[in-house]
Design a protein around this motif. Structure first.
Motif, PDB file in Angstrom:
ATOM      1  N   ALA A 180      -6.283 -32.580 -29.234  1.00  0.00           N
ATOM      2  CA  ALA A 180      -7.499 -31.792 -29.039  1.00  0.00           C
ATOM      3  C   ALA A 180      -8.611 -32.230 -29.988  1.00  0.00           C
ATOM      4  CB  ALA A 180      -7.199 -30.304 -29.217  1.00  0.00           C
ATOM      5  N   GLY A 181      -8.246 -32.636 -31.203  1.00  0.00           N
ATOM      6  CA  GLY A 181      -9.261 -33.112 -32.144  1.00  0.00           C
ATOM      7  C   GLY A 181      -9.936 -34.381 -31.666  1.00  0.00           C
ATOM      8  N   ASP A 182      -9.166 -35.275 -31.049  1.00  0.00           N
ATOM      9  CA  ASP A 182      -9.754 -36.487 -30.473  1.00  0.00           C
ATOM     10  C   ASP A 182     -10.714 -36.134 -29.337  1.00  0.00           C
ATOM     11  OD1 ASP A 182      -8.200 -38.340 -32.072  1.00  0.00           O
ATOM     12  OD2 ASP A 182      -6.499 -37.769 -30.837  1.00  0.00           O
ATOM     13  N   SER A 183     -10.327 -35.152 -28.524  1.00  0.00           N
ATOM     14  CA  SER A 183     -11.175 -34.730 -27.427  1.00  0.00           C
ATOM     15  C   SER A 183     -12.466 -34.119 -27.945  1.00  0.00           C
ATOM     16  CB  SER A 183     -10.424 -33.714 -26.551  1.00  0.00           C
ATOM     17  OG  SER A 183     -11.203 -33.314 -25.458  1.00  0.00           O
ATOM     18  N   PHE A 184     -12.367 -33.303 -29.003  1.00  0.00           N
ATOM     19  CA  PHE A 184     -13.562 -32.706 -29.605  1.00  0.00           C
ATOM     20  C   PHE A 184     -14.509 -33.798 -30.107  1.00  0.00           C
ATOM     21  CE2 PHE A 184     -15.877 -31.469 -33.403  1.00  0.00           C
ATOM     22  CZ  PHE A 184     -16.529 -30.319 -32.985  1.00  0.00           C
ATOM     23  N   ALA A 185     -13.988 -34.739 -30.867  1.00  0.00           N
ATOM     24  CA  ALA A 185     -14.831 -35.789 -31.438  1.00  0.00           C
ATOM     25  C   ALA A 185     -15.464 -36.646 -30.354  1.00  0.00           C
ATOM     26  CB  ALA A 185     -14.010 -36.651 -32.392  1.00  0.00           C
ATOM     27  N   ALA A 186     -14.693 -36.960 -29.298  1.00  0.00           N
ATOM     28  CA  ALA A 186     -15.228 -37.772 -28.202  1.00  0.00           C
ATOM     29  C   ALA A 186     -16.351 -37.040 -27.485  1.00  0.00           C
ATOM     30  CB  ALA A 186     -14.112 -38.139 -27.218  1.00  0.00           C
ATOM     31  N   GLY A 187     -16.180 -35.746 -27.278  1.00  0.00           N
ATOM     32  CA  GLY A 187     -17.240 -34.977 -26.637  1.00  0.00           C
ATOM     33  C   GLY A 187     -18.479 -34.886 -27.498  1.00  0.00           C
ATOM     34  N   ALA A 188     -18.293 -34.697 -28.807  1.00  0.00           N
ATOM     35  CA  ALA A 188     -19.428 -34.558 -29.718  1.00  0.00           C
ATOM     36  C   ALA A 188     -20.246 -35.844 -29.792  1.00  0.00           C
ATOM     37  CB  ALA A 188     -18.932 -34.156 -31.101  1.00  0.00           C
ATOM     38  N   VAL A 189     -19.581 -36.985 -29.912  1.00  0.00           N
ATOM     39  CA  VAL A 189     -20.329 -38.236 -30.045  1.00  0.00           C
ATOM     40  C   VAL A 189     -21.078 -38.565 -28.760  1.00  0.00           C
ATOM     41  CG1 VAL A 189     -18.502 -39.855 -29.327  1.00  0.00           C
ATOM     42  CG2 VAL A 189     -20.239 -40.585 -30.978  1.00  0.00           C
ATOM     43  N   GLN A 190     -20.518 -38.206 -27.622  1.00  0.00           N
ATOM     44  CA  GLN A 190     -21.218 -38.477 -26.369  1.00  0.00           C
ATOM     45  C   GLN A 190     -22.465 -37.612 -26.227  1.00  0.00           C
ATOM     46  OE1 GLN A 190     -18.498 -39.456 -22.858  1.00  0.00           O
ATOM     47  NE2 GLN A 190     -17.058 -38.579 -24.312  1.00  0.00           N
ATOM     48  N   PHE A 214      -9.370 -29.820 -22.356  1.00  0.00           N
ATOM     49  CA  PHE A 214      -8.285 -30.766 -22.608  1.00  0.00           C
ATOM     50  C   PHE A 214      -6.958 -30.029 -22.775  1.00  0.00           C
ATOM     51  CE2 PHE A 214      -5.888 -33.274 -25.828  1.00  0.00           C
ATOM     52  CZ  PHE A 214      -5.745 -34.466 -25.136  1.00  0.00           C
ATOM     53  N   VAL A 215      -6.963 -28.954 -23.542  1.00  0.00           N
ATOM     54  CA  VAL A 215      -5.734 -28.180 -23.756  1.00  0.00           C
ATOM     55  C   VAL A 215      -5.299 -27.511 -22.455  1.00  0.00           C
ATOM     56  CG1 VAL A 215      -4.735 -26.203 -24.975  1.00  0.00           C
ATOM     57  CG2 VAL A 215      -6.170 -27.840 -26.212  1.00  0.00           C
ATOM     58  N   ARG A 216      -6.263 -26.912 -21.733  1.00  0.00           N
ATOM     59  CA  ARG A 216      -5.912 -26.249 -20.472  1.00  0.00           C
ATOM     60  C   ARG A 216      -5.338 -27.232 -19.456  1.00  0.00           C
ATOM     61  NH1 ARG A 216     -10.641 -23.106 -21.254  1.00  0.00           N
ATOM     62  NH2 ARG A 216     -11.883 -24.569 -20.036  1.00  0.00           N
ATOM     63  N   ALA A 217      -5.788 -28.476 -19.514  1.00  0.00           N
ATOM     64  CA  ALA A 217      -5.349 -29.472 -18.533  1.00  0.00           C
ATOM     65  C   ALA A 217      -4.057 -30.169 -18.922  1.00  0.00           C
ATOM     66  CB  ALA A 217      -6.447 -30.511 -18.321  1.00  0.00           C
ATOM     67  N   GLY A 218      -3.441 -29.745 -20.009  1.00  0.00           N
ATOM     68  CA  GLY A 218      -2.168 -30.343 -20.387  1.00  0.00           C
ATOM     69  C   GLY A 218      -2.215 -31.208 -21.614  1.00  0.00           C
ATOM     70  N   ALA A 219      -3.394 -31.304 -22.252  1.00  0.00           N
ATOM     71  CA  ALA A 219      -3.566 -32.043 -23.499  1.00  0.00           C
ATOM     72  C   ALA A 219      -3.057 -33.479 -23.376  1.00  0.00           C
ATOM     73  CB  ALA A 219      -2.893 -31.302 -24.655  1.00  0.00           C
ATOM     74  N   ALA A 220      -2.563 -34.028 -24.492  1.00  0.00           N
ATOM     75  CA  ALA A 220      -2.168 -35.435 -24.505  1.00  0.00           C
ATOM     76  C   ALA A 220      -1.033 -35.718 -23.521  1.00  0.00           C
ATOM     77  CB  ALA A 220      -1.756 -35.849 -25.919  1.00  0.00           C
ATOM     78  N   ALA A 221      -0.138 -34.744 -23.352  1.00  0.00           N
ATOM     79  CA  ALA A 221       0.943 -34.928 -22.383  1.00  0.00           C
ATOM     80  C   ALA A 221       0.384 -35.053 -20.968  1.00  0.00           C
ATOM     81  CB  ALA A 221       1.923 -33.756 -22.461  1.00  0.00           C
ATOM     82  N   GLY A 222      -0.712 -34.331 -20.704  1.00  0.00           N
ATOM     83  CA  GLY A 222      -1.362 -34.434 -19.406  1.00  0.00           C
ATOM     84  C   GLY A 222      -1.961 -35.812 -19.189  1.00  0.00           C
ATOM     85  N   VAL A 223      -2.525 -36.401 -20.250  1.00  0.00           N
ATOM     86  CA  VAL A 223      -3.052 -37.761 -20.152  1.00  0.00           C
ATOM     87  C   VAL A 223      -1.925 -38.724 -19.801  1.00  0.00           C
ATOM     88  CG1 VAL A 223      -4.078 -39.666 -21.447  1.00  0.00           C
ATOM     89  CG2 VAL A 223      -4.994 -37.361 -21.706  1.00  0.00           C
ATOM     90  N   ALA A 224      -0.777 -38.571 -20.451  1.00  0.00           N
ATOM     91  CA  ALA A 224       0.364 -39.448 -20.166  1.00  0.00           C
ATOM     92  C   ALA A 224       0.793 -39.326 -18.705  1.00  0.00           C
ATOM     93  CB  ALA A 224       1.529 -39.110 -21.095  1.00  0.00           C
ATOM     94  N   ALA A 225       0.830 -38.088 -18.202  1.00  0.00           N
ATOM     95  CA  ALA A 225       1.227 -37.883 -16.810  1.00  0.00           C
ATOM     96  C   ALA A 225       0.216 -38.504 -15.859  1.00  0.00           C
ATOM     97  CB  ALA A 225       1.384 -36.388 -16.530  1.00  0.00           C
ATOM     98  N   GLN A 226      -1.077 -38.368 -16.174  1.00  0.00           N
ATOM     99  CA  GLN A 226      -2.112 -38.951 -15.328  1.00  0.00           C
ATOM    100  C   GLN A 226      -2.024 -40.475 -15.325  1.00  0.00           C
ATOM    101  OE1 GLN A 226      -3.250 -36.496 -13.244  1.00  0.00           O
ATOM    102  NE2 GLN A 226      -5.299 -37.314 -13.549  1.00  0.00           N
ATOM    103  N   LEU A 227      -1.792 -41.054 -16.492  1.00  0.00           N
ATOM    104  CA  LEU A 227      -1.664 -42.501 -16.568  1.00  0.00           C
ATOM    105  C   LEU A 227      -0.490 -42.992 -15.725  1.00  0.00           C
ATOM    106  CD1 LEU A 227      -2.337 -43.101 -20.368  1.00  0.00           C
ATOM    107  CD2 LEU A 227      -3.819 -43.778 -18.475  1.00  0.00           C
ATOM    108  N   ALA A 228       0.612 -42.224 -15.772  1.00  0.00           N
ATOM    109  CA  ALA A 228       1.799 -42.626 -15.023  1.00  0.00           C
ATOM    110  C   ALA A 228       1.603 -42.481 -13.519  1.00  0.00           C
ATOM    111  CB  ALA A 228       3.004 -41.803 -15.476  1.00  0.00           C
TER     112      ALA A 228
END
Length: 466
Positions: free
Chosen positions: A257-267, A289-303
């Motif tokens: 979630a911290g990575d998501s926060f920073a990415a949103g802020a810089v954009q 990001f948290v509601r959508a499954g957080a980092a585990a959700g990213v892994a599932a989407q990539l797969a």
């Protein structure tokens, strides 16, 4: 922003081993995880870069990678989405493996102690940093932000390039004079302030604000946003009072979630927004990001799709609530009305209604429906706002708007077990009663608080105004 978004920092390989567990191992009191599935994803700065690229940005990731199997897996995952400008990582690629069952981590294994050491970074890295339109530094304490060449390139950035620095307690202080926004979490802010010689005790907003102000003054940074998890983020920017960006409720794994926060802020800063807008956008992105499954959700989407784009699951609507309650064998209660100005009489009836079953769905007259019933001056409050206020009450599980003169067509779909109206309807014929009873439901009247009504409130207000 004319150049790409450049993410600079340490990359890790994160792997979740996800399975189910229903028994303990016979030779030790540990769960046996069966039907396990491996879900790898980039971690650290790699996660931040992926999240930024998923929003359609041109992203260059500047990092250090080792030529080992985890390093090659990382590069393969990342290069499908971002431009990777990497120099040599000394030692093994850092890997974190979590074994998970039932939504919980059973164990975590860490391997790889690679560090980015001083040395040549190559022309590709120099070109990427010097041509950046915005920069996110994602420090995970593995040496990329300590590298002299990287710091020198950051120091030479033009003044108009926004730089967000996401720090790490084992990492390096920001490059002086270039960072616009620092984004530590509460624990990081406490440790960074203590390491900087500040004795700031306590916890909560007050302590976060004092630590944020200290770090901003000590390191010469315009804004310090201390992230507060479910409470949002507190921006200390030299103003007399800090700015709090509250978070929307979001349950789930907060990893990344911290990575998501920073990415949103810089954009947001790259698009020309002020610090307050950047922090608000960061909080919004982190909550989604948290509601959508957080980092585990990213892994599932990539797969599943090869994309890191995450779409948060929609919240439960009335139909979801009813279906879930019925599956569990519960009682569905419904009530209805205009709820134009919510008052104590409404709240009392809703509280009583919720006690009659396992969920409460409120059927709300549309604006047009209210006008037909109450006249052209009503409603005072539009339907969207009335629904939002009702759904904020702990006794209301869902609210749904209907446009008919009676809720009967809507109740034909909902089929509540109990339909509730106020005792002011005693002695009158309810046109929806037949619909409710036709599906095995019952109609009940509940007592109302004397003297409470929207009409009386509005007439009292007009009397005072005159």
């Amino acid at each position: 922003m004319t150049g790409p978004l450049v993410v600079i920092g340490d990359v890790l390989l994160d792997v979740d081993i996800v399975g189910s567990s229903s028994r303990l191992c016979p030779d030790a009191p540990v769960p046996v995880v069966e039907q396990a599935e491996e879900r790898p994803r980039p971690g650290g700065a790699g996660m931040a870069a992926l999240l930024a690229a998923a929003e359609g940005r041109d992203v260059v990731l500047v990092t250090a990678l080792a030529d080992d199997d985890p390093g090659r897996r990382l590069r393969a995952m990342l290069e499908r989405h971002v431009d990777v400008a990497a120099f040599h990582l000394h030692g093994g690629t850092p890997c974190k493996l979590r074994i998970r069952s039932g939504g919980q981590s059973v164990a975590r294994l860490d391997a790889g102690e690679g560090q980015a050491m001083d040395g040549p970074v190559g022309p590709r890295v120099a070109e990427a940093i010097s041509g950046a339109g915005a920069v996110l530094v994602s420090d995970y304490g593995r040496g990329v932000t300590r590298h002299r060449a990287v710091r020198s390139l950051l120091a030479d950035l033009p003044p108009g390039v926004p730089v967000v620095w996401d720090p790490h307690p084992r990492g390096e202080p920001p490059v002086p004079g270039v960072v616009r926004l620092l984004t530590p979490n509460e624990e990081e802010a406490a440790r960074l302030a203590a390491a900087d010689g500040a004795d700031i005790a306590g916890f909560g907003l007050s302590a976060a604000g004092r630590r944020g102000r200290h770090l901003g003054r000590s390191w010469g940074i315009e804004g310090v946003a201390v992230t507060l998890g479910s409470e949002g983020a507190l921006l200390c920017d030299g103003s007399e009072a800090p700015f709090l960006a509250p978070a929307e409720p979001a349950r789930g794994d907060s990893c990344g979630a911290g990575d998501s926060f920073a990415a949103g802020a810089v954009q947001a800063l790259a698009d020309g927004g002020p610090l307050t807008a950047a922090v608000t956008e960061g909080v919004r992105r982190a909550s989604e990001f948290v509601r959508a499954g957080a980092a585990a959700g990213v892994a599932a989407q990539l797969a599943e799709t090869g994309s890191a784009r995450l779409v948060p699951e929609r919240g439960e609507d009335a139909w979801d609530v009813v279906e879930r309650t019925r599956r569990a064998g519960g009682t569905v209660v419904a009530t209805g009305g205009c709820f134009d100005l919510l008052h104590a009489g409404h709240v009392s009836m809703l509280q009583q209604a919720r006690r009659l079953g396992d969920c409460l769905v409120v059927c709300v007259n549309s604006d047009a429906s209210v006008r037909r019933r109450k006249g052209p001056s009503r409603p005072v409050t539009p339907a969207a706002d009335r629904v939002r206020v009702l759904e904020a009450l702990s006794d209301v599980d869902a609210a749904v708007v209907f446009d008919d003169d009676t809720p009967a067509p809507l109740l034909e779909r909902l089929r509540p077990d109990v339909w509730v109206k106020g005792s002011d309807y005693a002695g009158t014929t309810l046109p929806e009663a037949e619909t409710v009873r036709a599906h095995g439901g019952e109609v009940v009247l509940l007592p109302m608080l004397e003297g409470r009504s929207t009409t009386r409130l509005l007439s009292t207000t007009k009397g005072h105004a005159s």
